[in-house]
Design a protein around this motif. Structure first.
Motif, mmCIF file in Angstrom:
data_model
loop_
_atom_site.group_PDB
_atom_site.id
_atom_site.type_symbol
_atom_site.label_atom_id
_atom_site.label_comp_id
_atom_site.label_asym_id
_atom_site.label_seq_id
_atom_site.Cartn_x
_atom_site.Cartn_y
_atom_site.Cartn_z
ATOM 1 N N MET A 1 1.728 7.308 -18.409
ATOM 2 C CA MET A 1 1.318 8.386 -17.516
ATOM 3 C C MET A 1 0.799 7.745 -16.253
ATOM 4 O O MET A 1 -0.357 6.755 -16.267
ATOM 5 N N TRP A 2 1.427 8.191 -15.101
ATOM 6 C CA TRP A 2 0.773 7.653 -13.545
ATOM 7 C C TRP A 2 -0.431 8.155 -13.289
ATOM 8 O O TRP A 2 -0.568 9.451 -13.565
ATOM 9 N N ARG A 3 -1.297 7.165 -12.884
ATOM 10 C CA ARG A 3 -2.475 7.498 -12.451
ATOM 11 C C ARG A 3 -2.728 7.105 -10.973
ATOM 12 O O ARG A 3 -2.295 6.011 -10.900
ATOM 13 N N PRO A 4 -3.077 7.865 -10.050
ATOM 14 C CA PRO A 4 -3.331 7.244 -8.871
ATOM 15 C C PRO A 4 -4.361 6.113 -8.552
ATOM 16 O O PRO A 4 -5.213 6.406 -9.159
ATOM 17 N N SER A 5 -4.051 5.575 -7.610
ATOM 18 C CA SER A 5 -5.153 4.562 -7.339
ATOM 19 C C SER A 5 -5.896 4.696 -6.120
ATOM 20 O O SER A 5 -5.563 5.993 -5.449
ATOM 21 N N THR A 6 -6.773 4.013 -5.498
ATOM 22 C CA THR A 6 -7.198 4.117 -4.262
ATOM 23 C C THR A 6 -6.385 3.457 -3.121
ATOM 24 O O THR A 6 -6.717 3.768 -1.970
ATOM 25 N N ASP A 7 -5.090 3.073 -3.491
ATOM 26 C CA ASP A 7 -4.447 2.258 -2.412
ATOM 27 C C ASP A 7 -3.117 3.218 -2.428
ATOM 28 O O ASP A 7 -2.271 3.127 -3.126
ATOM 29 N N MET B 1 4.517 2.318 -4.321
ATOM 30 C CA MET B 1 5.234 1.449 -4.772
ATOM 31 C C MET B 1 5.470 1.986 -6.300
ATOM 32 O O MET B 1 6.651 1.849 -6.838
ATOM 33 N N ALA B 2 4.437 2.380 -6.962
ATOM 34 C CA ALA B 2 4.646 2.919 -8.359
ATOM 35 C C ALA B 2 5.611 3.879 -8.605
ATOM 36 O O ALA B 2 6.254 4.055 -9.530
ATOM 37 N N GLN B 3 5.524 4.820 -7.549
ATOM 38 C CA GLN B 3 6.090 6.003 -7.736
ATOM 39 C C GLN B 3 7.898 5.849 -7.417
ATOM 40 O O GLN B 3 8.735 6.751 -8.104
ATOM 41 N N VAL B 4 7.951 4.970 -6.457
ATOM 42 C CA VAL B 4 9.601 4.845 -6.128
ATOM 43 C C VAL B 4 10.245 3.767 -6.662
ATOM 44 O O VAL B 4 11.621 3.684 -6.491
ATOM 45 N N ARG B 5 9.351 2.608 -6.849
ATOM 46 C CA ARG B 5 10.178 1.389 -7.196
ATOM 47 C C ARG B 5 11.427 1.123 -8.151
ATOM 48 O O ARG B 5 12.478 0.960 -8.050
ATOM 49 N N GLU B 6 10.748 1.944 -9.499
ATOM 50 C CA GLU B 6 11.617 1.714 -10.552
ATOM 51 C C GLU B 6 12.971 2.724 -10.571
ATOM 52 O O GLU B 6 14.126 2.561 -10.940
ATOM 53 N N ASP C 1 17.548 -0.380 0.950
ATOM 54 C CA ASP C 1 16.831 -0.346 2.202
ATOM 55 C C ASP C 1 15.458 -0.102 2.145
ATOM 56 O O ASP C 1 14.556 -0.986 2.647
ATOM 57 N N PRO C 2 14.983 1.056 1.508
ATOM 58 C CA PRO C 2 13.646 1.324 1.414
ATOM 59 C C PRO C 2 12.872 0.228 0.792
ATOM 60 O O PRO C 2 11.743 0.043 0.925
ATOM 61 N N LEU C 3 13.309 -0.239 -0.503
ATOM 62 C CA LEU C 3 12.780 -1.166 -1.361
ATOM 63 C C LEU C 3 12.579 -2.408 -0.469
ATOM 64 O O LEU C 3 11.709 -3.085 -0.562
ATOM 65 N N LEU C 4 13.544 -2.847 0.362
ATOM 66 C CA LEU C 4 13.582 -4.122 1.161
ATOM 67 C C LEU C 4 12.330 -4.119 2.130
ATOM 68 O O LEU C 4 11.419 -4.956 2.224
#
Length: 81
Positions: A1-7, A13-18, A35-38
């Motif tokens: 489960m994804w948990r938000p960080s303070t950053d 990155m965590a939400q869109v990378r994979e 392009d967005p990943l780059l």
């Protein structure tokens, strides 16, 4: 489960990378994913060079004919002590 960080950058990155990398695995020429990943990897470089290298290496492997990720890796290596 994804948990938000303070950053916010880490969260983004965590939400869109994979999901974007998954699209590139299916269609390596899909610029709206590459392009967005780059851009994210380039922005991440000064903050977390190891994470930027991993992402840039993934991009380079998924789309070896595009020079941008390889150049960003060289730039990142040149900027590191």
């Amino acid at each position: 489960m994804w948990r938000p960080s303070t950053d916010v950058a880490v969260d983004c990155m965590a939400q869109v990378r994979e999901p974007l990398l998954s699209v590139l695995r299916i269609s390596p020429d899909f610029r709206p994913a590459y392009d967005p990943l780059l851009r994210m990897a380039t922005a991440l470089g000064p903050i977390d060079s190891a994470a930027a290298r991993v992402l840039l290496t993934d991009l380079q492997q998924l789309q070896p004919s595009r020079p941008e990720a390889a150049q960003a890796l060289r730039d990142l290596s040149g900027a590191s002590p």
